[in-house]
Design a protein around this motif. Structure first.
Motif, PDB file in Angstrom:
ATOM      1  N   HIS A  40       0.765  -1.352   0.050  1.00 19.00           N
ATOM      2  CA  HIS A  40       0.032   0.027   0.234  1.00 19.00           C
ATOM      3  C   HIS A  40       0.933   1.272   0.054  1.00 19.00           C
ATOM      4  O   HIS A  40       2.182   1.241   0.413  1.00 19.00           O
ATOM      5  CB  HIS A  40      -0.931  -0.112   1.105  1.00 19.00           C
ATOM      6  N   THR A  41       0.417   2.231  -0.504  1.00 25.34           N
ATOM      7  CA  THR A  41       1.000   3.612  -0.603  1.00 25.34           C
ATOM      8  C   THR A  41       1.581   4.068   0.821  1.00 25.34           C
ATOM      9  O   THR A  41       0.634   4.010   1.700  1.00 25.34           O
ATOM     10  CB  THR A  41       0.438   4.376  -1.460  1.00 25.34           C
ATOM     11  N   ASP A  42       2.544   4.938   1.095  1.00 23.49           N
ATOM     12  CA  ASP A  42       2.848   5.592   2.218  1.00 23.49           C
ATOM     13  C   ASP A  42       1.643   6.386   2.837  1.00 23.49           C
ATOM     14  O   ASP A  42       1.598   6.450   3.924  1.00 23.49           O
ATOM     15  CB  ASP A  42       4.121   6.332   1.916  1.00 23.49           C
ATOM     16  N   GLU A  43       1.169   7.179   1.805  1.00 18.92           N
ATOM     17  CA  GLU A  43      -0.057   8.061   2.321  1.00 18.92           C
ATOM     18  C   GLU A  43      -1.029   7.288   2.833  1.00 18.92           C
ATOM     19  O   GLU A  43      -1.733   7.684   3.806  1.00 18.92           O
ATOM     20  CB  GLU A  43      -0.713   8.910   1.001  1.00 18.92           C
ATOM     21  N   LEU A  44      -1.574   6.142   2.247  1.00 20.93           N
ATOM     22  CA  LEU A  44      -2.445   5.332   2.939  1.00 20.93           C
ATOM     23  C   LEU A  44      -2.181   4.947   4.426  1.00 20.93           C
ATOM     24  O   LEU A  44      -2.956   4.863   5.124  1.00 20.93           O
ATOM     25  CB  LEU A  44      -2.904   4.274   2.015  1.00 20.93           C
ATOM     26  N   ILE A  45      -0.865   4.426   4.317  1.00 20.17           N
ATOM     27  CA  ILE A  45      -0.531   3.901   5.810  1.00 20.17           C
ATOM     28  C   ILE A  45      -0.370   5.019   6.702  1.00 20.17           C
ATOM     29  O   ILE A  45      -0.873   4.765   7.762  1.00 20.17           O
ATOM     30  CB  ILE A  45       1.024   3.312   5.681  1.00 20.17           C
ATOM     31  N   ASP A  46      -0.072   6.284   6.381  1.00 14.73           N
ATOM     32  CA  ASP A  46       0.163   7.534   7.225  1.00 14.73           C
ATOM     33  C   ASP A  46      -1.305   7.995   7.752  1.00 14.73           C
ATOM     34  O   ASP A  46      -1.402   8.167   8.880  1.00 14.73           O
ATOM     35  CB  ASP A  46       0.870   8.521   6.658  1.00 14.73           C
ATOM     36  N   ALA A  47      -2.242   7.605   6.689  1.00 13.25           N
ATOM     37  CA  ALA A  47      -3.751   7.855   7.101  1.00 13.25           C
ATOM     38  C   ALA A  47      -4.191   7.093   8.295  1.00 13.25           C
ATOM     39  O   ALA A  47      -4.932   7.499   9.168  1.00 13.25           O
ATOM     40  CB  ALA A  47      -4.682   8.002   5.879  1.00 13.25           C
ATOM     41  N   VAL A  48      -3.874   5.708   8.250  1.00 13.94           N
ATOM     42  CA  VAL A  48      -4.353   5.113   9.351  1.00 13.94           C
ATOM     43  C   VAL A  48      -3.395   5.263  10.524  1.00 13.94           C
ATOM     44  O   VAL A  48      -3.888   5.204  11.760  1.00 13.94           O
ATOM     45  CB  VAL A  48      -4.035   3.746   9.042  1.00 13.94           C
ATOM     46  N   ALA A  49      -1.918   5.283  10.462  1.00 11.07           N
ATOM     47  CA  ALA A  49      -1.185   5.653  11.595  1.00 11.07           C
ATOM     48  C   ALA A  49      -1.650   6.856  12.195  1.00 11.07           C
ATOM     49  O   ALA A  49      -1.174   6.861  13.453  1.00 11.07           O
ATOM     50  CB  ALA A  49       0.240   5.338  10.864  1.00 11.07           C
ATOM     51  N   ALA A  50      -2.250   7.578  11.685  1.00 11.23           N
ATOM     52  CA  ALA A  50      -2.400   9.082  12.393  1.00 11.23           C
ATOM     53  C   ALA A  50      -3.282   8.995  13.759  1.00 11.23           C
ATOM     54  O   ALA A  50      -3.297   9.509  14.645  1.00 11.23           O
ATOM     55  CB  ALA A  50      -3.206  10.075  11.520  1.00 11.23           C
ATOM     56  N   HIS A  51      -4.010   7.842  13.742  1.00 11.75           N
ATOM     57  CA  HIS A  51      -5.093   7.571  14.743  1.00 11.75           C
ATOM     58  C   HIS A  51      -5.166   6.269  15.260  1.00 11.75           C
ATOM     59  O   HIS A  51      -5.875   5.940  15.952  1.00 11.75           O
ATOM     60  CB  HIS A  51      -6.339   8.239  14.574  1.00 11.75           C
ATOM     61  N   ALA A  52      -4.285   5.343  14.729  1.00 13.92           N
ATOM     62  CA  ALA A  52      -4.241   3.892  15.221  1.00 13.92           C
ATOM     63  C   ALA A  52      -2.842   3.181  14.989  1.00 13.92           C
ATOM     64  O   ALA A  52      -1.839   3.919  14.674  1.00 13.92           O
ATOM     65  CB  ALA A  52      -5.127   3.104  14.171  1.00 13.92           C
TER      66      ALA A  52
END
Length: 498
Positions: A40-52
């Motif tokens: 998965h792209t880094d942007e998608l991973i960062d979107a999840v890692a922002a609150h999980a």
């Protein structure tokens, strides 16, 4: 390293990502333990890692090293080696299940991969899963799609028998058989790895088919701009949505499912999501009319104008092309003049027509100049037949269309832009067939005229020979002298009478 990792392998296909996937992944409950399975792209991973709390499962060791360098917890290896049971609250597999096994260990089919991911879900856990449609629009129009792709990650020929479901109904049945209840299911366009339109089957069935078809045409048009295709994907997507076959021709299906019991913080999604940066939802309002609402802003566009009712009607470009192919001049004049009078700064692929009312589909798109020239370029570049075959260049065809729209037929000296349009082979082949028919007809006419000219030449030659023959005889000379004497006598009589 959990086993089965591939130390010198790099994924050679795009990773799953994009604005819509990042938005969906970012909807996971706050504080959840999340497993992101596959590339998965880094942007998608960062979107999840922002609150999980995020853990990634990848088979490529170089990719695992990159994620580890970014501070992400990584499990590098193959899916059969993932022996953790009931560990995660959410599993995100928006890349599908095809790139979770490696060549170093056992190959799992689709059903076995699904069971392996379900095993790591806690009771009440949520699964976000994407399934590519091998008969989707993206494969039907792609001239490079082969039965055996020559890339390192494609280990099975296309169409090889597998347990992967081939339509949304079978997908729902497989998930139910594995004890996963579906919360939301959507059909995605235009490409599986980064869709810009996701709509539920109910929305495609009961919603505004014409407007959704226009949105689908715009989505695939942007994805295939300046790309060679077998057929214009915009026409195919529009026909599928308007014909009730949108889910069957979608590039992929996206499902949100949960393991019993139902989670307290379920992911709630609207019937339709659209956007390639900004994210907009489409849903029916209290009075039944469909409404638009911006869920995610874009820094370079004013999206406040999108909030409100979704305009109804068919795409103007579709109507114009259909009338051009039918050579229906009255309809063309009516559409062009109405377009010029109502929306002179909106392109034909951004205007919908309903009961002679012209409305802009996406008001956030900046105003354009000389939109009729752009439609003329669409006709020529797309290889579409039209009622003016003699207008073979952009300047002439634009002048004709200006006249049909009630505008001055002189075309301003504006440098023509190369519009980003799909380069469709089928339309070009049809254009070539039409030109061959015209050339064959012109050749037949030329041969007929040549035969007639030869016949006339022969008759003229025979007449000249007869004249030359008769002019040399005594009878002809005596008749000629007698005719001259008769003329002189006639002239004297006329003078005497006067």
């Amino acid at each position: 390293m959990i086993g089965g990792e591939m130390p010198s392998f790099t994924e050679d296909r795009p990773r799953a990502g994009g604005a819509l996937f990042a938005y969906l992944a970012g909807r996971v409950p706050a504080g959840a333990e999340v497993l992101i399975a596959g590339p998965h792209t880094d942007e998608l991973i960062d979107a999840v890692a922002a609150h999980a709390t995020v853990t990634c499962l990848v088979r490529s060791e170089p990719e695992a090293n990159e994620l580890d360098a970014r501070g992400v917890t990584v499990l590098c290896g193959t899916l059969p080696k993932l022996e953790i049971a009931e560990r995660y609250d959410v599993v995100v597999a928006l890349d599908g299940l095809a790139r979770l096994c490696s060549v170093e260990e056992t190959q799992l089919d689709w059903n076995e991969s699904l069971r392996a991911l379900k095993r790591v879900l806690r009771p009440g856990g949520t699964l976000l899963l994407a399934v590519e449609n091998e008969l989707g629009v993206h494969r039907l129009v792609d001239p490079t799609t082969t039965t055996s792709a020559e890339i390192d990650s494609a280990w099975l020929p296309l169409g090889e028998f597998d347990t992967k479901p081939g339509n949304p109904t079978r997908l729902a049945g497989r998930l139910s058989a594995e004890g996963l209840a579906i919360d939301w299911l959507g059909a995605a366009w235009p490409v599986p790895e980064a869709p810009t339109l996701i709509a539920t089957p109910n929305a495609l069935q009961d919603g505004p088919a014409d407007a959704l078809a226009a949105v689908a045409a715009g989505a695939v048009g942007q994805a295939y701009a300046d790309k060679p295709v077998l057929s214009d994907p915009r026409r195919l997507a529009t026909a599928a949505v308007r014909g009730g076959l949108g889910p069957e021709f979608a590039a992929a299906w996206l499902v949100v499912a949960h393991r019993a019991p139902r989670p307290s913080a379920a992911i709630a999604l609207p019937p339709v999501l659209a956007g390639d940066g900004p994210v907009v939802e489409l849903a029916p309002g209290p009075d039944g009319a469909w409404m638009r609402r911006v869920l995610q802003e874009a820094p370079d566009r004013d999206l406040a104008v999108l909030n409100g009712p979704l305009p109804a009607g068919r795409l103007l470009e579709e109507l114009l092309l259909a009338a051009s192919l039918r050579h229906d001049l009255p309809i063309l004049r009516r559409l062009l003049s109405g377009w010029n009078a109502s929306q002179p700064t909106a392109t034909a692929d951004n205007v919908v027509v309903h009961n002679d009312t012209y409305a802009v589909l996406d008001p956030s798109v900046p105003a354009q100049t000389d939109v009729i020239r752009r439609f003329a370029q669409t006709l020529l570049s797309g290889g579409y037949a039209h009622p003016w075959p003699a207008a073979t260049d952009l300047q002439t065809l634009t002048s004709v269309l200006h006249g049909a729209a009630g505008m001055p037929d002189d075309v301003p000296a504006v440098p023509a832009e190369d519009l980003p349009l799909p380069d469709s082979r089928r339309e070009h082949e049809e254009q070539l067939r039409a030109l061959r028919r015209q050339v064959a007809d012109a050749s037949s006419r030329a041969q007929w005229y040549e035969r007639e000219l030869n016949k006339r030449d022969k008759e003229l030659r025979r007449s000249r020979e007869k004249i030359a023959l008769f002019s040399g005889t005594v009878t002809y000379r005596a008749a000629k002298i007698g005719l001259a004497a008769a003329r002189k006598a006639r002239n004297r009589l006329r003078k005497g009478l006067q």
